[in-house]
Design an enzyme around this catalytic site. Structure first.
Site, PDB file in Angstrom:
ATOM      1  N   ASP A  61       0.875  -1.165   0.000  1.00  0.00           N
ATOM      2  CA  ASP A  61       0.000   0.000   0.000  1.00  0.00           C
ATOM      3  C   ASP A  61       0.918   1.221   0.000  1.00  0.00           C
ATOM      4  O   ASP A  61       2.148   1.095   0.025  1.00  0.00           O
ATOM      5  CB  ASP A  61      -0.930  -0.046   1.224  1.00  0.00           C
ATOM      6  CG  ASP A  61      -2.164   0.811   1.002  1.00  0.00           C
ATOM      7  OD1 ASP A  61      -3.196   0.549   1.626  1.00  0.00           O
ATOM      8  OD2 ASP A  61      -2.102   1.757   0.196  1.00  0.00           O
TER       9      ASP A  61
HETATM   10  C1  GLC Z   1      -4.555   4.005  -0.135  1.00  0.00           C
HETATM   11  C2  GLC Z   1      -5.433   2.811   0.184  1.00  0.00           C
HETATM   12  C3  GLC Z   1      -5.494   1.781  -0.902  1.00  0.00           C
HETATM   13  C4  GLC Z   1      -5.371   2.446  -2.262  1.00  0.00           C
HETATM   14  C5  GLC Z   1      -3.981   3.041  -2.334  1.00  0.00           C
HETATM   15  C6  GLC Z   1      -3.721   3.754  -3.678  1.00  0.00           C
HETATM   16  O1  GLC Z   1      -3.773   4.342   0.968  1.00  0.00           O
HETATM   17  O2  GLC Z   1      -5.164   2.143   1.400  1.00  0.00           O
HETATM   18  O3  GLC Z   1      -6.734   1.073  -0.762  1.00  0.00           O
HETATM   19  O4  GLC Z   1      -5.563   1.509  -3.308  1.00  0.00           O
HETATM   20  O5  GLC Z   1      -3.717   3.953  -1.279  1.00  0.00           O
HETATM   21  O6  GLC Z   1      -4.513   4.889  -3.767  1.00  0.00           O
END
Ligand code: GLC
Length: 739
Positions: A295
């Site tokens: 993430d």
């Molecule tokens: C965010 C979220 C994730 C998302 C990622 C990209 O922090 O936790 O679900 O896909 O960043 O935006």
């Protein structure tokens, strides 16, 4: 002489490289000619904000920055932006051209986006209800339709990687990402999540383009101990296997190509740094062999939040050793350098790097990016069509849950309505979070071609029959006075209350009770003695117990999307008969949240009866404008063997005056287990359409392995002889599993 030999060598080498690129179908050949920098660049994903002129998500390319990232850092992936189709088209075309035509190997980029409820980062995109609402439809076919439209509206601008669906099983409504999940039941999350993945990754209409879904967030993210986003989870391994794992297992069976890791900590380990969770469990035991992406900036989080590494270099070692393939670095530039140092220090091996790069190149190959790296003008014909909007209306109508109706709905069209509350005249409340901006774009940036609830009610009930009160909350005596003045002309008061959109940690709360100033608005409306209809626009079940008793009707609309207002108006007017059911338990009190499939913990055995009511509205609850009657529950036998099956059937009759759709929910209770068993578990669900007076017999084939077995703490499924109770509606029958 030397110069001639050198020239000849370089010439032959470049021919070999070009031959490799042309035959890019051979990942290993391509890997064999890549430099270390080119390899690590493929493992690095940057945010578009690093290459746009103003560092925002709007897509004005900073060409110099971009070329530097591509040509010097060999970055292989980017994510996240928000703009119009035209801007997306030009932006992605420009960056792909540099990657494909101006770099040594011409490896195409893979671009990630969070299209979690439609093409929600494209200004003209069709916005659907969020997953929690979609789950209330209990309709796999509908999920497939939504996934397909999302794919068709995403593909034309070269966004090949969708960080969707969320497969987390929501076990606490405090968690601010509750609305992103398919609810509290593991099987619903598994069935609807895998239906989405299959539909999203296979769309013949966009051939030769292919898209990747992303199973997220592995694992244990959705039961944070303190309710706050990314706060630690403590989940026994047996529960992890029984409750949280099935949606991921089903996603792997569905062929999901990528997976995103949970940012949080599980049982004392940051998941991103856990070799047990990401390698032993995910790769070896569950057999996932797709791309694992972190993430956002989660190497930093290991240092700054989890404190299990003294610095980012150590955290990088942890994360790669755990099994991550790609780092969502976003705007952090140290990853590449750290990997190179760790390799030179012998702490990482080239084999580890090659394994990750091979999976990333394989993904790009499977998506056809080597052959078709550029956006397609032809596919633009299929975006934001009337057909797509019809799917959005259907999705909203089938996911809005009628929770209470004391003979007020459908509304008499001669009645004068007053619409009030924070959702009365707001598009942002309908589209909700992750709509044109992470937190939901401001009202002025919301689509022009959509209605607010006030506007939809006017068009449905007649302009002269619908009034708007500007009172959204009662913050002062003056607000109350104004609101009461507004109510004087109304026969019925419709209050759209709930939660302004929020995302992730921005939605952390300390009290599940709805805001006091909104409760006061509801109380003031009730005090007028006029019938009140509550429309809940919220991402999680905020506690409204006292007020729910005083109103005549309650609708859970959640964030119903671009056609949400019309869907609500159609239900209020009776044009649409509501058919959804809660995919979560609606709490009675802020301090007590309990899922339907809880373990039997009440003291009703000895001295205290079970609480008369555990929820305001239970899981599976949903009213219709007609009535359904169940009868004649039957089993083909009362004994089942481990390799046999039992056929269950029940009759459902539409005893009302209008056509309706019932959600048939089949549960099984395991009377005795070597591991304590839930009071009941959902095992199968389907939707049944019935005309007035029509009766159908529906069936459920019980398969012991699928419906009676449960995992132990090692994740090994066991089947135990004994008595089981089949439950549907208020009917039940016992049967026994013999050895
Ligand atoms: C965010 C979220 C994730 C998302 C990622 C990209 O922090 O936790 O679900 O896909 O960043 O935006």
């Amino acid at each position: 002489m030397h110069k001639i030999v050198l020239f000849a060598f370089i010439f032959c080498y470049s021919l070999q490289v070009n031959a490799v690129i042309k035959s890019s179908t051979n990942v290993d050949s391509l890997l064999s000619v890549m430099t270390l920098d080119e390899k690590i660049g493929q493992m690095t994903q940057m945010c578009f904000s690093t290459i746009t002129l103003d560092g925002s998500k709007s897509l004005d390319l900073n060409v110099d920055n971009f070329k530097q990232l591509i040509k010097q850092q060999h970055i292989g992936s980017f994510l996240s932006g928000s703009d119009s189709y035209a801007k997306w088209f030009d932006f992605v075309t420009a960056i792909q051209k540099v990657a494909v035509e101006e770099t040594r190997l011409g490896i195409p980029l893979i671009i990630g986006i969070d299209h979690v409820h439609g093409a929600n980062y494209i200004n003209e995109g069709t916005i659907f209800p969020h997953n929690l609402m979609m789950a209330c439809s209990f309709d796999k076919t509908l999920i497939e339709k939504v996934a397909k439209v999302t794919a068709i509206e995403t593909a034309p601008v070269g966004l090949s990687w969708n960080f969707s669906p969320v497969l987390d099983v929501a076990r606490t409504p405090y968690w601010p990402r509750f609305y992103e999940t398919f609810g509290e039941d593991s099987r619903v999350c598994a069935e609807l999540g895998s239906a989405y993945i299959k539909a999203y990754q296979y769309v013949p209409e966009i051939a030769p383009y292919k898209l990747s879904a992303c199973a997220k967030h592995f694992i244990g993210y959705s039961d944070p101990k303190y309710g706050y986003d990314r706060s630690p989870s403590e989940i026994p391994m047996q529960t992890l296997h029984e409750v949280f794992m099935p949606p991921f297992r089903k996603a792997f069976e569905a062929g999901v190509k990528t997976l995103m890791v949970n940012s949080g900590e599980l049982n004392g380990e940051p998941v991103h740094g856990s070799k047990f969770l990401l390698d032993t469990l995910l790769r070896r035991q569950l057999g996932f062999n797709g791309v694992i992406v972190t993430d956002i900036k989660d190497i930093e989080r290991i240092v700054k939040m989890h404190h299990t590494a003294a610095n980012e270099k150590e955290a990088t070692l942890q994360v790669i050793n755990a099994g991550v393939d790609m780092y969502m670095a976003c705007n952090s530039y140290t990853f590449i350098q750290h990997v190179k140092e760790l390799l030179s220090e012998g702490k990482l091996s080239m084999a580890q790097i090659d394994a990750s790069v091979r999976r990333i190149l394989q993904l790009k190959k499977e998506l056809g990016l080597f052959e078709n790296p550029y956006p397609s003008k032809k596919l633009l014909d299929a975006v934001n069509t009337t057909e797509n909007r019809k799917v959005a209306l259907e999705a909203a109508e089938k996911s809005i849950v009628l929770l209470k109706n004391e003979d007020i709905l459908p509304l008499d069209k001669s009645k004068k309505l007053l619409i009030a509350g924070i959702g009365a005249n707001s598009k942002r409340m309908l589209n909700g979070p992750w709509s044109f901006d992470w937190l939901g774009a401001a009202e002025a940036q919301q689509p022009q071609n959509m209605l607010t609830l006030f506007e939809a009610c006017k068009s449905t009930f007649g302009t002269n029959n619908v009034l708007l009160s500007k009172t959204e909350r009662i913050l002062s005596p003056a607000d109350k006075k104004q609101f009461l003045k507004d109510t004087r002309k109304a026969d019925v008061i419709v209050l759209a209350v709930g939660e302004q959109p929020y995302s992730e940690f921005m939605g952390n709360i300390n009290d599940l009770t709805l805001d006091a100033d909104q409760l006061e608005l509801i109380d003031a409306a009730i005090a007028t003695k006029k019938p009140v209809v509550l429309v809940l626009m919220e991402g999680r079940p905020r506690v409204i117990t006292k007020q729910a008793a005083g109103v005549k009707a309650v609708l859970f609309a959640g964030y119903p999307g671009i056609e949400g207002a019309q869907a609500i108006a159609n239900i209020l007017s009776g044009k649409t008969n509501p058919s959804a059911s809660l995919a979560f338990s609606y709490p009675l009190a802020a301090g007590h949240t309990i899922p339907y499939n809880h373990k039997p913990s009440e003291f009703n055995i000895y001295w205290k009866p079970e609480p008369a009511q555990k929820w305001l509205y239970p899981f599976g609850h949903g009213l219709s404008y007609t009535q359904f009657e169940y009868s004649d529950l039957q089993l083909s036998d009362t004994i089942i063997t481990p390799n046999g099956t039992l056929k269950a059937s029940v009759k459902i009759k539409n005893a009302g005056k209008i056509r309706g759709t019932e959600t048939a929910l089949w549960y099984i209770k395991d009377e005795v287990g070597s591991i304590s068993r839930p009071v009941k578990s959902l095992k199968f669900f389907e939707k049944i359409d019935l005309n007035s007076g029509e009766e159908k017999t529906i069936h459920f084939e019980i398969n012991p392995q699928q419906h009676l077995a449960f995992p132990d703490k090692a994740g090994l499924y066991r089947l135990e002889p004994g008595r089981y109770q089949l439950i549907i509606d208020n009917k039940s029958l016992w049967f026994s599993l013999n050895n």
